[in-house]
Enzyme design. Structure first.
Site, PDB file in Angstrom:
ATOM      1  N   SER A  98       0.845  -1.201   0.000  1.00 45.13           N
ATOM      2  CA  SER A  98       0.000   0.000   0.000  1.00 45.13           C
ATOM      3  C   SER A  98       0.875   1.244   0.000  1.00 45.13           C
ATOM      4  O   SER A  98       1.613   1.501   0.962  1.00 45.13           O
ATOM      5  CB  SER A  98      -0.902   0.005   1.239  1.00 45.13           C
ATOM      6  N   HIS A 108      -1.056  -1.402  -4.284  1.00 43.04           N
ATOM      7  CA  HIS A 108      -2.341  -1.077  -3.649  1.00 43.04           C
ATOM      8  C   HIS A 108      -2.449   0.432  -3.463  1.00 43.04           C
ATOM      9  O   HIS A 108      -1.601   1.065  -2.835  1.00 43.04           O
ATOM     10  CB  HIS A 108      -2.434  -1.785  -2.296  1.00 43.04           C
ATOM     11  N   ASP A 114      -4.765   3.458  -2.149  1.00 38.96           N
ATOM     12  CA  ASP A 114      -5.880   3.795  -1.263  1.00 38.96           C
ATOM     13  C   ASP A 114      -6.411   5.179  -1.585  1.00 38.96           C
ATOM     14  O   ASP A 114      -5.730   6.177  -1.371  1.00 38.96           O
ATOM     15  CB  ASP A 114      -5.406   3.767   0.195  1.00 38.96           C
ATOM     16  N   MET A 158      -9.121   7.962  -0.631  1.00 40.21           N
ATOM     17  CA  MET A 158      -9.983   8.346   0.497  1.00 40.21           C
ATOM     18  C   MET A 158     -10.579   9.724   0.255  1.00 40.21           C
ATOM     19  O   MET A 158      -9.875  10.622  -0.215  1.00 40.21           O
ATOM     20  CB  MET A 158      -9.167   8.389   1.786  1.00 40.21           C
ATOM     21  N   HIS A 164      -8.226   0.775  -4.301  1.00 47.69           N
ATOM     22  CA  HIS A 164      -9.179   0.571  -3.200  1.00 47.69           C
ATOM     23  C   HIS A 164      -9.901   1.890  -2.944  1.00 47.69           C
ATOM     24  O   HIS A 164      -9.325   2.828  -2.399  1.00 47.69           O
ATOM     25  CB  HIS A 164      -8.370   0.109  -1.970  1.00 47.69           C
ATOM     26  N   MET A 192     -12.144   4.119  -1.053  1.00 49.93           N
ATOM     27  CA  MET A 192     -12.831   4.394   0.221  1.00 49.93           C
ATOM     28  C   MET A 192     -13.536   5.733   0.068  1.00 49.93           C
ATOM     29  O   MET A 192     -13.175   6.741   0.677  1.00 49.93           O
ATOM     30  CB  MET A 192     -11.811   4.411   1.362  1.00 49.93           C
ATOM     31  N   MET A 249     -11.474  -6.101   5.219  1.00 52.92           N
ATOM     32  CA  MET A 249     -10.715  -5.106   5.987  1.00 52.92           C
ATOM     33  C   MET A 249     -10.379  -5.713   7.344  1.00 52.92           C
ATOM     34  O   MET A 249     -11.274  -6.145   8.073  1.00 52.92           O
ATOM     35  CB  MET A 249     -11.524  -3.823   6.174  1.00 52.92           C
ATOM     36  N   ASP A 262      -6.427  -6.407   4.289  1.00 50.43           N
ATOM     37  CA  ASP A 262      -5.856  -5.057   4.288  1.00 50.43           C
ATOM     38  C   ASP A 262      -5.934  -4.448   5.680  1.00 50.43           C
ATOM     39  O   ASP A 262      -7.031  -4.217   6.193  1.00 50.43           O
ATOM     40  CB  ASP A 262      -6.646  -4.214   3.275  1.00 50.43           C
ATOM     41  N   GLY A 263      -4.749  -4.175   6.233  1.00 48.90           N
ATOM     42  CA  GLY A 263      -4.682  -3.460   7.502  1.00 48.90           C
ATOM     43  C   GLY A 263      -3.998  -4.267   8.598  1.00 48.90           C
ATOM     44  O   GLY A 263      -4.466  -5.348   8.954  1.00 48.90           O
TER      45      GLY A 263
HETATM   46  C1  DX5 Z   1      -6.414   1.526   5.477  1.00 48.70           C
HETATM   47  C2  DX5 Z   1      -5.898   1.251   4.080  1.00 48.70           C
HETATM   48  C3  DX5 Z   1      -4.732   0.338   4.053  1.00 48.70           C
HETATM   49  C4  DX5 Z   1      -3.502   0.830   4.752  1.00 48.70           C
HETATM   50  C5  DX5 Z   1      -2.779  -0.366   5.288  1.00 48.70           C
HETATM   51  O1  DX5 Z   1      -7.569   2.264   5.381  1.00 48.70           O
HETATM   52  O2  DX5 Z   1      -6.920   0.673   3.286  1.00 48.70           O
HETATM   53  O3  DX5 Z   1      -4.434  -0.092   2.730  1.00 48.70           O
HETATM   54  O4  DX5 Z   1      -2.646   1.548   3.922  1.00 48.70           O
HETATM   55  O5  DX5 Z   1      -1.698   0.076   6.044  1.00 48.70           O
HETATM   56  P1  DX5 Z   1      -0.954  -0.846   7.096  1.00 48.70           P
HETATM   57  O6  DX5 Z   1      -0.417  -2.031   6.360  1.00 48.70           O
HETATM   58  O7  DX5 Z   1       0.109   0.051   7.620  1.00 48.70           O
HETATM   59  O8  DX5 Z   1      -1.970  -1.236   8.137  1.00 48.70           O
HETATM   60 ZN    ZN Z   2      -6.452  -0.316   1.288  1.00 51.42          ZN
END
Ligand code: DX5
Ligand code: ZN
Length: 220
Positions: free
Chosen positions: A7, A32, A34, A36, A65, A67, A136, A174-175
């Site tokens: 990510s 990946h 993200d 947001m 991804h 969000m 998640m 993820d996470g």
């Molecule tokens: C969280 C994201 C993740 C995040 C994961 O909302 O969707 O992709 O970047 O980060 P780590 O691996 O540090 O938990």
């Molecule tokens: Zn993500």
């Protein structure tokens, strides 16, 4: 097949192109990304211009991804920007079936993501339509959080659901994934592993290789 999807939320964004290239050279199969919107999740991250800018730096799968609220508004633009896989949250789509159909119509892969507390039953009718389900393992919005333990059992439940229906759907997690817990998550049935803070830092290439050693050891 097991794949690593680092990510870039945790990357040095001032050198994003080079960092994406480094992931590619170290062998990570996916990138990946993200996205947001400050509404579906509290944070703002990056969007279309950043994806367009880094696309020339890697031939790997761009795993986007979303969000964001009502992602159906932007499917065409993310596909045009270079997404190979677009994942939308079940919680943010009024018309999940129509949104998945719009992604598939673009000839790219479609994923559906579930927040930790969202039950697997929301997948009952949509599962055959999707290429991947993203479980998640933290509440979305921030990198560097700890994995929520009950989500591992949820991955096991999803694996059983997929097998019971004779499907081959990928399971992404993820996470909070780290070198210390990734084997447990693979054993639960996940095959696409997102890792942000555990990959980016002093030794990106080394971290990718250490993850890949575990991910690929399991494969026959
Ligand atoms: C969280 C994201 C993740 C995040 C994961 O909302 O969707 O992709 O970047 O980060 P780590 O691996 O540090 O938990
Ligand atoms: Zn993500």
């Amino acid at each position: 097949m097991n794949c690593l999807s680092p990510s870039i939320l945790a990357a040095d964004v001032s050198r994003l192109g080079e960092q994406v290239q480094l992931l590619d050279q170290a062998g990570a199969e996916y990138v990946h990304i993200d996205v947001m919107d400050g509404m579906f999740v509290p944070s703002l991250s990056f969007g279309l211009p950043v994806i367009r800018a880094i696309r020339p730096w890697s031939d790997r799968m761009f795993d986007v991804h979303l969000m964001i609220e009502e992602p159906s508004r932007y499917i065409g633009e993310f596909a045009d920007a270079g997404a190979d896989l677009i994942t939308v949250h079940a919680e943010s789509c009024t018309h999940l079936d129509g949104t998945i159909e719009a992604i598939k119509k673009r000839g790219i892969l479609a994923g559906v993501a579930l927040n930790p507390a969202t039950p697997l039953s929301v997948l009952d009718y949509i599962l055959p339509q999707v290429d991947m389900v993203l479980i998640m393992t933290v509440n979305p919005g921030f990198g560097g959080q700890d994995l929520i333990p009950y989500t591992i059992d949820k991955v096991r439940g999803l694996k059983r659901m997929i097998e019971a229906r004779g499907l081959k759907t990928d399971i992404e997690v993820d996470g909070g994934i780290r070198l210390s817990n990734v084997q447990t998550i693979l054993d639960a049935g996940a095959n696409i592993i997102v890792a942000g803070s555990a990959v980016f830092g002093d030794d990106i290439a080394g971290n990718v290789r250490r993850f890949l050693k575990i991910l690929h050891a399991q494969q026959s």
